[in-house]
Design a protein around this motif. Structure first.
Motif, PDB file in Angstrom:
ATOM      1  N   ALA A  15       0.816  -1.217   0.000  1.00 50.09           N
ATOM      2  CA  ALA A  15       0.000   0.000   0.000  1.00 50.09           C
ATOM      3  C   ALA A  15       0.843   1.257   0.000  1.00 50.09           C
ATOM      4  N   HIS A  16       2.035   1.211   0.612  1.00 49.72           N
ATOM      5  CA  HIS A  16       2.857   2.413   0.713  1.00 49.72           C
ATOM      6  C   HIS A  16       3.779   2.595  -0.483  1.00 49.72           C
ATOM      7  N   ALA A  17       3.819   1.603  -1.397  1.00 48.73           N
ATOM      8  CA  ALA A  17       4.773   1.647  -2.510  1.00 48.73           C
ATOM      9  C   ALA A  17       4.285   2.606  -3.592  1.00 48.73           C
ATOM     10  N   VAL A  18       5.238   3.224  -4.288  1.00 42.76           N
ATOM     11  CA  VAL A  18       4.901   4.051  -5.433  1.00 42.76           C
ATOM     12  C   VAL A  18       4.554   3.142  -6.588  1.00 42.76           C
ATOM     13  N   SER A  19       3.942   3.709  -7.605  1.00 44.74           N
ATOM     14  CA  SER A  19       3.527   2.898  -8.734  1.00 44.74           C
ATOM     15  C   SER A  19       3.828   3.643 -10.027  1.00 44.74           C
ATOM     16  N   GLY A  20       3.691   2.918 -11.154  1.00 42.29           N
ATOM     17  CA  GLY A  20       3.862   3.533 -12.460  1.00 42.29           C
ATOM     18  C   GLY A  20       5.244   4.138 -12.659  1.00 42.29           C
ATOM     19  N   TRP A  21       5.270   5.280 -13.349  1.00 43.49           N
ATOM     20  CA  TRP A  21       6.525   5.969 -13.642  1.00 43.49           C
ATOM     21  C   TRP A  21       7.313   6.300 -12.375  1.00 43.49           C
ATOM     22  N   ASP A  22       6.629   6.594 -11.277  1.00 41.19           N
ATOM     23  CA  ASP A  22       7.286   7.065 -10.058  1.00 41.19           C
ATOM     24  C   ASP A  22       8.201   6.021  -9.435  1.00 41.19           C
ATOM     25  N   CYS A  24      10.640   4.688 -10.861  1.00 43.59           N
ATOM     26  CA  CYS A  24      11.982   4.859 -11.428  1.00 43.59           C
ATOM     27  C   CYS A  24      12.835   5.738 -10.530  1.00 43.59           C
ATOM     28  N   PRO A  25      13.991   5.272 -10.061  1.00 42.28           N
ATOM     29  CA  PRO A  25      14.834   6.093  -9.172  1.00 42.28           C
ATOM     30  C   PRO A  25      15.408   7.302  -9.918  1.00 42.28           C
ATOM     31  N   ARG A  26      15.562   8.397  -9.200  1.00 46.23           N
ATOM     32  CA  ARG A  26      16.212   9.570  -9.784  1.00 46.23           C
ATOM     33  C   ARG A  26      17.642   9.211 -10.193  1.00 46.23           C
ATOM     34  N   GLY A  27      18.070   9.770 -11.317  1.00 49.45           N
ATOM     35  CA  GLY A  27      19.401   9.480 -11.824  1.00 49.45           C
ATOM     36  C   GLY A  27      19.463   8.250 -12.700  1.00 49.45           C
ATOM     37  N   SER A  28      18.317   7.644 -13.011  1.00 43.34           N
ATOM     38  CA  SER A  28      18.277   6.401 -13.775  1.00 43.34           C
ATOM     39  C   SER A  28      17.477   6.561 -15.057  1.00 43.34           C
ATOM     40  N   VAL A  29      17.713   5.635 -15.985  1.00 42.53           N
ATOM     41  CA  VAL A  29      16.817   5.398 -17.107  1.00 42.53           C
ATOM     42  C   VAL A  29      16.135   4.058 -16.849  1.00 42.53           C
ATOM     43  N   CYS A  30      14.808   4.054 -16.883  1.00 40.19           N
ATOM     44  CA  CYS A  30      14.041   2.856 -16.549  1.00 40.19           C
ATOM     45  C   CYS A  30      13.270   2.370 -17.766  1.00 40.19           C
ATOM     46  N   LEU A  31      13.247   1.052 -17.935  1.00 46.83           N
ATOM     47  CA  LEU A  31      12.461   0.398 -18.961  1.00 46.83           C
ATOM     48  C   LEU A  31      11.291  -0.325 -18.302  1.00 46.83           C
ATOM     49  N   PHE A  32      10.134  -0.276 -18.960  1.00 44.10           N
ATOM     50  CA  PHE A  32       8.931  -0.941 -18.469  1.00 44.10           C
ATOM     51  C   PHE A  32       8.398  -1.844 -19.576  1.00 44.10           C
ATOM     52  N   ASP A  33       7.896  -3.005 -19.210  1.00 43.42           N
ATOM     53  CA  ASP A  33       7.345  -3.880 -20.247  1.00 43.42           C
ATOM     54  C   ASP A  33       5.864  -3.639 -20.482  1.00 43.42           C
ATOM     55  N   GLY A  34       5.312  -2.657 -19.790  1.00 45.30           N
ATOM     56  CA  GLY A  34       3.945  -2.230 -20.040  1.00 45.30           C
ATOM     57  C   GLY A  34       3.914  -0.791 -20.520  1.00 45.30           C
ATOM     58  N   ASN A  56      14.399  -6.472 -26.585  1.00 51.69           N
ATOM     59  CA  ASN A  56      13.112  -6.533 -27.307  1.00 51.69           C
ATOM     60  C   ASN A  56      11.922  -6.689 -26.364  1.00 51.69           C
ATOM     61  N   ARG A  57      12.001  -6.085 -25.181  1.00 50.14           N
ATOM     62  CA  ARG A  57      10.941  -6.267 -24.184  1.00 50.14           C
ATOM     63  C   ARG A  57      10.252  -4.964 -23.795  1.00 50.14           C
ATOM     64  N   ALA A  58      10.943  -3.835 -23.881  1.00 48.72           N
ATOM     65  CA  ALA A  58      10.421  -2.574 -23.343  1.00 48.72           C
ATOM     66  C   ALA A  58       9.285  -2.017 -24.187  1.00 48.72           C
ATOM     67  N   ASN A  59       8.265  -1.505 -23.488  1.00 47.66           N
ATOM     68  CA  ASN A  59       7.156  -0.788 -24.126  1.00 47.66           C
ATOM     69  C   ASN A  59       7.170   0.705 -23.804  1.00 47.66           C
ATOM     70  N   SER A  60       7.802   1.067 -22.695  1.00 43.34           N
ATOM     71  CA  SER A  60       7.896   2.479 -22.323  1.00 43.34           C
ATOM     72  C   SER A  60       9.219   2.705 -21.600  1.00 43.34           C
ATOM     73  N   VAL A  61       9.695   3.959 -21.667  1.00 40.53           N
ATOM     74  CA  VAL A  61      11.007   4.324 -21.137  1.00 40.53           C
ATOM     75  C   VAL A  61      10.886   5.635 -20.373  1.00 40.53           C
ATOM     76  N   TYR A  62      11.583   5.711 -19.226  1.00 35.24           N
ATOM     77  CA  TYR A  62      11.600   6.943 -18.433  1.00 35.24           C
ATOM     78  C   TYR A  62      13.059   7.375 -18.267  1.00 35.24           C
ATOM     79  N   ASN A  63      13.386   8.515 -18.850  1.00 33.97           N
ATOM     80  CA  ASN A  63      14.707   9.121 -18.667  1.00 33.97           C
ATOM     81  C   ASN A  63      14.626  10.084 -17.494  1.00 33.97           C
ATOM     82  N   ARG A  64      15.170   9.679 -16.357  1.00 32.11           N
ATOM     83  CA  ARG A  64      15.109  10.500 -15.145  1.00 32.11           C
ATOM     84  C   ARG A  64      16.530  10.897 -14.698  1.00 32.11           C
ATOM     85  N   THR A  65      17.430  11.000 -15.659  1.00 25.51           N
ATOM     86  CA  THR A  65      18.842  11.241 -15.351  1.00 25.51           C
ATOM     87  C   THR A  65      19.204  12.713 -15.261  1.00 25.51           C
ATOM     88  N   GLY A  66      18.373  13.591 -15.820  1.00 27.64           N
ATOM     89  CA  GLY A  66      18.752  14.996 -15.945  1.00 27.64           C
ATOM     90  C   GLY A  66      19.567  15.269 -17.189  1.00 27.64           C
TER      91      GLY A  66
END
Length: 343
Positions: A15-22, A24-34, A56-66
């Motif tokens: 219940a306390h965990a973040v979800s979705g894009w959030d 992804c840790p700051r300073g990282s690039v994250c891949l999601f399969d959804g 060949n698995r990622a459907n979305s990408v979050y660039n949180r590196t700055g």
């Protein structure tokens, strides 16, 4: 499997965990399969030439590196499917960017195999940290030039301070030689020609307190121990040397004050300046960067390079010196990347 900062499995989260894009840790690039940052996630802290089990698995990408620039490829080792194929994606963002790979005919939807990000476009696309510089004219080796020839090979060269404070010597053949780090502490840098009278071109640098230093050149493209020239130079908004401006045989310094006036400080050839003289009554603030780059075309007159401002890149223009002290632009403009400074 490629190394990663962490993997978050899809499914029911506490219940306390973040979800979705959030997630992804700051300073990282994250891949999601959804889509939209959903499903399983993997986070990377450095560019990846291969994605292991995430190939060949990622459907979305979050660039949180700055970092503003990111390139994504359908093959490992940052390659396209065939040379020059238009199936990679390089983009300019804010450094906090959420990217959906799914789309009609999108080649990277479930097709991402390597990813690279950087502060500059050229590094994200696989280029060097320094800006490549090659003289626009192909000339045979010539005698050492008194200005803009740090290594004495007769070819005009440049220095490049990158966004992270690294200083590079660009000798005019497209290559770069690393000089050192920590140069972001300087608020002004300018080539000067032979200010000290030892036969080698020198570098002037102003620190945050307004002290002006000379870094004596060694004739190889880098510098010896610095020496203090004077104080109070923080009243100037720009410092630039362009060679022997007054034709007295000694290299001079140009300085622009806060009102846009341009002054000449005549050098005496022994590490000192004479009484300054006003040579521009105003309006010089329109050019944030004006470089004296020596005699590029070897016609006996000093040449200039001027650059304006830009949010992410700007233009560098080459001007040949012409009789009577005028200048004429040569060829097309060339880009300067985010955070670069030419000097």
């Amino acid at each position: 499997m490629a190394s990663a900062v962490g993997v978050v499995a899809g499914g029911t989260a506490p219940a306390h965990a973040v979800s979705g894009w959030d997630r992804c840790p700051r300073g990282s690039v994250c891949l999601f399969d959804g889509d939209g940052g959903t499903g399983s996630m993997i986070a990377y802290s450095s560019p990846q030439a291969g994605l292991g089990s995430w190939d060949n698995r990622a459907n979305s990408v979050y660039n949180r590196t700055g970092q503003h620039f990111m390139c994504m490829y359908p093959q490992a080792q940052y390659k396209t499917t065939v040379p020059n194929a238009d199936d990679s994606i390089c983009y300019l963002g804010s450094g906090n960017d959420q990217v959906e790979l799914k789309g009609d005919g999108e080649p990277l939807w479930n097709g991402l195999s390597s990813i690279r990000w950087a502060h500059t476009w050229r590094q994200a696309a696989g280029g060097p940290e320094y800006r490549s510089w090659a003289t626009p004219l192909v000339l045979p080796p010539g005698p050492a030039q008194p200005f803009a020839d740090l290594n004495g090979d007769g070819t005009p060269d440049q220095l490049n301070r990158t966004w992270n404070g690294h200083l590079w010597f660009l000798k005019g053949d497209g290559s770069g030689v690393y000089v050192g780090s920590g140069w972001n502490q300087m608020t002004a840098l300018t080539r000067h020609g032979d200010f000290s009278g030892d036969g080698h071109e020198d570098l002037l640098a102003r620190d945050g307190s307004g002290k002006l230093w000379i870094y004596p050149g060694n004739g190889k493209g880098w510098f010896g121990a610095r020496k203090l020239i004077g104080t109070g130079w923080n009243q100037m908004t720009a410092l630039q040397a362009a060679g022997d401006m007054n034709s007295d045989g000694h290299d001079d310094l140009l300085a622009r004050d806060s009102t846009g006036r341009l002054w000449i400080y005549p050098g005496d050839g022994h590490g000192r300046y004479g009484t300054r003289k006003l040579i521009g009554a105003g309006g010089w603030s329109m050019f944030p960067t004006v470089l004296g780059i020596g005699d590029v075309d070897r016609d006996g007159r000093p040449d200039l390079q001027a650059a304006g401002d830009g949010d992410y890149y700007t233009e560098a223009r080459l001007y040949y010196g012409t009789p009577g002290g005028s200048i004429a632009q040569y060829g097309d403009n060339s880009p300067v990347d985010l955070g670069d400074r030419l000097l």
